[in-house]
Design an enzyme around this catalytic site. Structure first.
Site, mmCIF file in Angstrom:
data_model
loop_
_atom_site.group_PDB
_atom_site.id
_atom_site.type_symbol
_atom_site.label_atom_id
_atom_site.label_comp_id
_atom_site.label_asym_id
_atom_site.label_seq_id
_atom_site.Cartn_x
_atom_site.Cartn_y
_atom_site.Cartn_z
ATOM 1 N N LYS A 117 -18.872 25.405 -33.887
ATOM 2 C CA LYS A 117 -18.437 25.951 -32.605
ATOM 3 C C LYS A 117 -17.223 26.874 -32.776
ATOM 4 C CE LYS A 117 -21.448 23.138 -30.488
ATOM 5 N NZ LYS A 117 -22.110 22.374 -31.558
ATOM 6 N N TYR A 163 -22.459 13.405 -26.748
ATOM 7 C CA TYR A 163 -23.400 14.430 -27.203
ATOM 8 C C TYR A 163 -24.760 13.772 -27.453
ATOM 9 C CZ TYR A 163 -25.054 17.969 -30.658
ATOM 10 O OH TYR A 163 -25.758 18.909 -31.374
ATOM 11 N N ARG A 216 -22.068 19.447 -55.064
ATOM 12 C CA ARG A 216 -22.327 18.650 -53.870
ATOM 13 C C ARG A 216 -21.065 17.964 -53.347
ATOM 14 N NH1 ARG A 216 -23.978 13.813 -54.525
ATOM 15 N NH2 ARG A 216 -25.304 14.261 -56.314
ATOM 16 N N ASP A 256 -15.128 12.651 -31.132
ATOM 17 C CA ASP A 256 -15.613 14.019 -31.241
ATOM 18 C C ASP A 256 -14.651 14.875 -30.416
ATOM 19 O OD1 ASP A 256 -16.827 16.497 -30.926
ATOM 20 O OD2 ASP A 256 -18.839 15.683 -30.713
#
Length: 381
Positions: free
Chosen positions: A203, A106, A53, A178
């Site tokens: 993206k 966003y 993890r 961002d």
């Protein structure tokens, strides 16, 4: 090294008889021969294999590659772009805190602020993306973070990053951005003094529309608190996704150059058509934020929007449904062209209420003339 060379070499081993690509290490559990070795690894769990993890060698290779491109202190891979954003916001959230968030953010970020952070007692103020140095007037003693996104989602406003950073530093407030549109190639947020740079690696970095991934890069001052928030949320990056991102990085430069050039050519052409009221693309000299874009960015990506002249009901649907090479779908940054309606009129400040239908275009790797012909026939409808 220049960016194109870093794209090829970062996050890879170099030496005799080593594989070109970092191996994909699928592991939840790493074994240790002694308790002492286990405890020693636990003191620096993000620096080598300890538990799946918190990272595997594949995860670390991806983080190292992004950190080299961003020229940051450390990078942190997460399960998605939204997971990267949520971890960053949580790192600066505390009861009674106040954060400033750009109104062109966003949309899931607005949802997280209005739902989760509000429930925690954190107040969010949304600000005009063109505010620049005027943001100083919105900073309060309890303000812990200024959150930026430039260009803005859907309408592509370019923020005065340098003025906002200066105002934030003068008051001891952290900044995060961002920067997904620009990728680590076209904007260097940390070099501008921003504390946290976030990318939805889903993206352009993955680049093939087949993996969900986020990544955060920080300076040394805020790294530990952002890393702790990411760890507490448990939204670790998948090993397969990190491998896909490493693959995507190797061709990011050539893909972005091609997609950006095609997008700009289409934007310049669309600007001449009567069916188009406005083209929202920062690289166009006619765009209001063009000078800021030219100052801070080194190029343009393949994502922009158009405002249609036809404001009658169904105009957007007729245009979108007539397209042949543009599919309707979320996300962007892959090799295929996409189209999606935007709804900036729903934002809180009401600055975009007088727009006609706004359509976002993601430009893929198809031929320029084919895409132009497709847009022309759809606009004619």
């Amino acid at each position: 090294m220049k960016s194109d060379t870093l794209l090829v070499s970062a996050g890879r081993a170099h030496g005799n008889a080593v594989p070109v690509n970092p191996p994909v290490v699928r592991a939840s559990t790493f074994l240790f021969d002694s308790l002492a070795a286990f405890q020693a690894a636990g003191k620096t769990p993000f620096d080598g294999p300890f538990y799946g993890r918190v990272g595997t060698p594949t995860t670390f290779a991806f983080e190292d590659a992004i950190c080299a491109l961003e020229a940051g202190h450390r990078s942190i891979a997460t399960a998605s772009g939204l997971a990267a954003i949520s971890a960053t916001l949580m790192a600066f959230a505390e009861t009674g805190a106040h954060i400033l968030v750009v109104d062109t953010v966003y949309e899931p970020v607005r949802r997280f602020c209005n739902r989760t952070l509000k429930r925690m007692g954190v107040e969010t103020t949304y600000y005009d993306p063109t505010l620049g140095a005027g943001i100083a007037d919105l900073i309060r003693p309890e303000t812990t973070l200024i959150y930026l996104e430039s260009p803005g989602s859907g309408t592509f406003e370019v923020q005065d990053l340098q003025a906002i950073v200066a105002a934030a530093k003068a008051r001891g407030v952290a900044t995060a951005i961002d920067a997904t549109w620009a990728t680590p190639l076209l904007l260097k947020p940390l070099a501008l003094g921003i504390d946290v740079s976030i990318h939805a690696a889903t993206k352009y970095i993955v680049g093939h529309s087949d993996g969900m991934l986020g990544v955060i890069t920080t300076n040394a001052a805020v790294h530990d608190r952002v890393r702790a928030a990411s760890q507490d949320l448990g939204s670790c990056a998948g090993v397969e996704e990190c491998n896909l991102a490493l693959r995507g990085l190797r061709t990011l430069g050539v893909r972005l150059e091609r997609q950006g050039a095609t997008a700009l050519a289409l934007a310049e052409w669309l600007e001449t058509l009567p069916q188009v009221a406005r083209v929202l693309h920062p690289a166009l000299p006619s765009f209001p934020g063009h000078a800021l874009w030219k100052r801070d960015f080194t190029g343009a990506a393949g994502l922009f929007s158009v405002e249609l002249s036809d404001r009658t009901d169904g105009a957007a649907a007729r245009f979108i449904d007539s397209l042949k090479h543009f599919s309707v779908g979320f996300s962007w940054g892959g090799f295929e062209s996409l189209v999606l309606p935007m709804h900036p009129e729903s934002r809180s400040l009401g600055l975009w209420s007088d727009l006609g239908p706004v359509i976002r275009l993601q430009i893929g790797l198809e031929d320029l003339e084919d895409l132009k012909a497709d847009l022309a026939q759809a606009l004619a409808k």
